[in-house]
Design an enzyme around this catalytic site. Structure first.
Site, PDB file in Angstrom:
ATOM      1  N   ASP A  22       0.826  -1.207   0.000  1.00 38.78           N
ATOM      2  CA  ASP A  22       0.000   0.000   0.000  1.00 38.78           C
ATOM      3  C   ASP A  22       0.857   1.252   0.000  1.00 38.78           C
ATOM      4  O   ASP A  22       0.535   2.234  -0.681  1.00 38.78           O
ATOM      5  CB  ASP A  22      -0.911   0.001   1.231  1.00 38.78           C
ATOM      6  CG  ASP A  22      -1.872  -1.164   1.234  1.00 38.78           C
ATOM      7  OD1 ASP A  22      -2.643  -1.284   0.274  1.00 38.78           O
ATOM      8  OD2 ASP A  22      -1.837  -1.960   2.201  1.00 38.78           O
ATOM      9  N   ASP A  74       8.319  12.268  -9.868  1.00 36.66           N
ATOM     10  CA  ASP A  74       7.046  12.953  -9.686  1.00 36.66           C
ATOM     11  C   ASP A  74       7.226  14.427 -10.049  1.00 36.66           C
ATOM     12  O   ASP A  74       8.295  14.831 -10.510  1.00 36.66           O
ATOM     13  CB  ASP A  74       6.504  12.784  -8.258  1.00 36.66           C
ATOM     14  CG  ASP A  74       7.467  13.305  -7.181  1.00 36.66           C
ATOM     15  OD1 ASP A  74       8.108  14.348  -7.402  1.00 36.66           O
ATOM     16  OD2 ASP A  74       7.576  12.671  -6.112  1.00 36.66           O
ATOM     17  N   GLY A  79      17.856  20.004  -2.787  1.00 35.75           N
ATOM     18  CA  GLY A  79      19.163  20.002  -2.157  1.00 35.75           C
ATOM     19  C   GLY A  79      19.068  20.088  -0.649  1.00 35.75           C
ATOM     20  O   GLY A  79      17.982  20.184  -0.078  1.00 35.75           O
ATOM     21  N   HIS A  87       8.489  14.574   1.143  1.00 32.46           N
ATOM     22  CA  HIS A  87       7.079  14.815   0.855  1.00 32.46           C
ATOM     23  C   HIS A  87       6.353  13.483   0.723  1.00 32.46           C
ATOM     24  O   HIS A  87       6.971  12.439   0.535  1.00 32.46           O
ATOM     25  CB  HIS A  87       6.874  15.680  -0.400  1.00 32.46           C
ATOM     26  CG  HIS A  87       7.475  15.115  -1.651  1.00 32.46           C
ATOM     27  ND1 HIS A  87       8.325  15.830  -2.442  1.00 32.46           N
ATOM     28  CD2 HIS A  87       7.354  13.905  -2.252  1.00 32.46           C
ATOM     29  CE1 HIS A  87       8.710  15.104  -3.489  1.00 32.46           C
ATOM     30  NE2 HIS A  87       8.113  13.920  -3.390  1.00 32.46           N
ATOM     31  N   ASP A 125      17.597  12.561  -0.403  1.00 33.00           N
ATOM     32  CA  ASP A 125      18.820  11.869   0.008  1.00 33.00           C
ATOM     33  C   ASP A 125      20.037  12.789   0.033  1.00 33.00           C
ATOM     34  O   ASP A 125      21.162  12.332   0.247  1.00 33.00           O
ATOM     35  CB  ASP A 125      19.097  10.671  -0.914  1.00 33.00           C
ATOM     36  CG  ASP A 125      19.903   9.589  -0.209  1.00 33.00           C
ATOM     37  OD1 ASP A 125      19.949   9.606   1.046  1.00 33.00           O
ATOM     38  OD2 ASP A 125      20.486   8.728  -0.899  1.00 33.00           O
ATOM     39  N   HIS A 129       5.979  12.439  10.384  1.00 32.79           N
ATOM     40  CA  HIS A 129       5.232  13.546   9.761  1.00 32.79           C
ATOM     41  C   HIS A 129       4.717  13.132   8.383  1.00 32.79           C
ATOM     42  O   HIS A 129       3.532  13.318   8.067  1.00 32.79           O
ATOM     43  CB  HIS A 129       6.150  14.762   9.643  1.00 32.79           C
ATOM     44  CG  HIS A 129       5.532  15.925   8.930  1.00 32.79           C
ATOM     45  ND1 HIS A 129       5.033  17.035   9.591  1.00 32.79           N
ATOM     46  CD2 HIS A 129       5.325  16.165   7.598  1.00 32.79           C
ATOM     47  CE1 HIS A 129       4.551  17.890   8.702  1.00 32.79           C
ATOM     48  NE2 HIS A 129       4.722  17.393   7.476  1.00 32.79           N
ATOM     49  N   GLU A 130       5.581  12.567   7.561  1.00 35.95           N
ATOM     50  CA  GLU A 130       5.178  12.217   6.199  1.00 35.95           C
ATOM     51  C   GLU A 130       4.146  11.093   6.186  1.00 35.95           C
ATOM     52  O   GLU A 130       3.245  11.079   5.337  1.00 35.95           O
ATOM     53  CB  GLU A 130       6.404  11.818   5.367  1.00 35.95           C
ATOM     54  CG  GLU A 130       7.433  12.922   5.204  1.00 35.95           C
ATOM     55  CD  GLU A 130       6.878  14.230   4.653  1.00 35.95           C
ATOM     56  OE1 GLU A 130       5.881  14.188   3.900  1.00 35.95           O
ATOM     57  OE2 GLU A 130       7.423  15.294   4.972  1.00 35.95           O
ATOM     58  N   HIS A 176       0.779  12.511   6.432  1.00 41.87           N
ATOM     59  CA  HIS A 176       0.231  12.902   5.127  1.00 41.87           C
ATOM     60  C   HIS A 176      -0.284  11.686   4.366  1.00 41.87           C
ATOM     61  O   HIS A 176      -1.375  11.721   3.779  1.00 41.87           O
ATOM     62  CB  HIS A 176       1.300  13.594   4.286  1.00 41.87           C
ATOM     63  CG  HIS A 176       1.641  14.973   4.731  1.00 41.87           C
ATOM     64  ND1 HIS A 176       0.693  15.941   4.985  1.00 41.87           N
ATOM     65  CD2 HIS A 176       2.853  15.564   4.957  1.00 41.87           C
ATOM     66  CE1 HIS A 176       1.290  17.067   5.353  1.00 41.87           C
ATOM     67  NE2 HIS A 176       2.600  16.864   5.351  1.00 41.87           N
ATOM     68  N   HIS A 205      -1.300  19.882   6.699  1.00 41.94           N
ATOM     69  CA  HIS A 205      -0.480  20.579   7.686  1.00 41.94           C
ATOM     70  C   HIS A 205      -1.331  21.262   8.750  1.00 41.94           C
ATOM     71  O   HIS A 205      -2.469  21.669   8.500  1.00 41.94           O
ATOM     72  CB  HIS A 205       0.416  21.608   7.003  1.00 41.94           C
ATOM     73  CG  HIS A 205       1.625  20.997   6.372  1.00 41.94           C
ATOM     74  ND1 HIS A 205       2.208  21.481   5.221  1.00 41.94           N
ATOM     75  CD2 HIS A 205       2.371  19.924   6.751  1.00 41.94           C
ATOM     76  CE1 HIS A 205       3.253  20.739   4.907  1.00 41.94           C
ATOM     77  NE2 HIS A 205       3.368  19.783   5.824  1.00 41.94           N
TER      78      HIS A 205
END
Length: 286
Positions: A167, A179, A185, A192, A205, A228-229, A232, A238
């Site tokens: 999933d 995407d 940077g 995200h 990375d 946190h991600e 989402h 947020h």
């Protein structure tokens, strides 16, 4: 270019550079005014469609700009001035999540249009960090703990899989990575994720991913950003509550917990835990 043929956003940039003043000292921890305009557009405080619709004559009311700045200031809990003051430009320069602060479905709801339709969700890491000093087990365990912080407050359960279809899919990447939202940077957008039922979670990375106390001074805490991600990926937007895990800008916490409004919002989507976990602390007593 003839000024009469400029787009509303071109006029906006010109207007702000001319009227704000001589500008601020540009340092690594403060955006320039032009960068701040791009920031407001990127995170949806200034929506180009809305701006164009509100400007039938091509004029640029300062009220639109001030409203966007004020909305950002409210989101990040700093004094609301409607101006590009120094505190605002510094706040915009902080590391943060790449998800928009003002969702496309409007600012009234803190969650997306729909939750996951099932209570057991599988996940895997398709690409581990190639730059972090953390080994694969440490990266995977950080993700496991990040999923668990949400599982404790909901009936959701998360299952790790080595491969196959899952999933949720996690990867570390740099710059353009498949995407529409390229990373930028080190020290800017950290990661995200996408609302249900997309399932993709991406980490930049080029960040120095660490765990625990080392992250406070030397890098970015992977477990905290992952939690946190995942919020989402489960459907949350947020939060404007300063202590919320879902606040847009990154702040290191030595003891990460869900804020009351994180708990309320995730339970609005999925309900409360279906059972209480047994206390196991007594097994550790001598």
């Amino acid at each position: 270019m003839d000024i009469n043929k400029r787009t509303p956003f071109s006029l906006l940039v010109l207007f702000m550079v001319v009227t704000v003043g001589n500008g601020f000292d540009t340092t690594s921890n403060m955006l320039t005014e032009n960068e701040a305009i791009n920031y407001l557009e990127k995170f949806n405080y200034l929506n180009e469609t809305v701006v164009k619709a509100s400007l039938p004559t091509g004029a640029m009311p300062i009220s639109i700009v001030e409203a966007a700045i004020s909305k950002f200031q409210e989101m990040v809990n700093i004094p609301i001035t409607g101006k590009f003051d120094e505190e605002t430009l510094r706040k915009m320069a902080q590391p943060r999540c790449g998800v928009k602060d003002v969702p496309d479905n409007g600012p009234a709801k803190r969650y997306g249009p729909k939750p996951w339709p099932k209570k057991v969700l599988s996940w895997k890491i398709t690409e581990y960090s190639k730059t972090s000093t953390l080994n694969q087990f440490e990266q995977r365990d950080a993700m496991r703990r990040a999923f668990d912080i949400w599982a404790k407050q909901t009936p959701l359960r998360f299952e790790y899989k080595e491969g196959g279809i899952t999933d949720m899919s996690i990867k570390f990447a740099t710059r353009y990575h498949g995407d529409k939202d390229a990373f930028d940077g080190p020290g800017k957008v950290l990661a995200h994720a996408f609302l249900p039922t997309d399932g993709n979670i991406h980490f930049d990375d080029q960040e120095n991913w660490l765990l625990g106390a080392r992250a406070e001074k030397e890098g970015t805490e992977l477990y905290q950003v992952a939690a946190h991600e995942i919020g989402h990926a489960l459907g949350l937007e947020h939060s404007l509550v300063r202590a919320s895990l879902m606040a847009p800008t990154y702040t290191y916490y030595s003891n990460l917990v869900l804020n009351w409004n994180d708990i309320n919002d995730i339970q609005d989507l999925y309900g409360k835990p279906s059972f209480k976990r047994k206390n196991t602390w007594w097994f550790l007593k001598k």
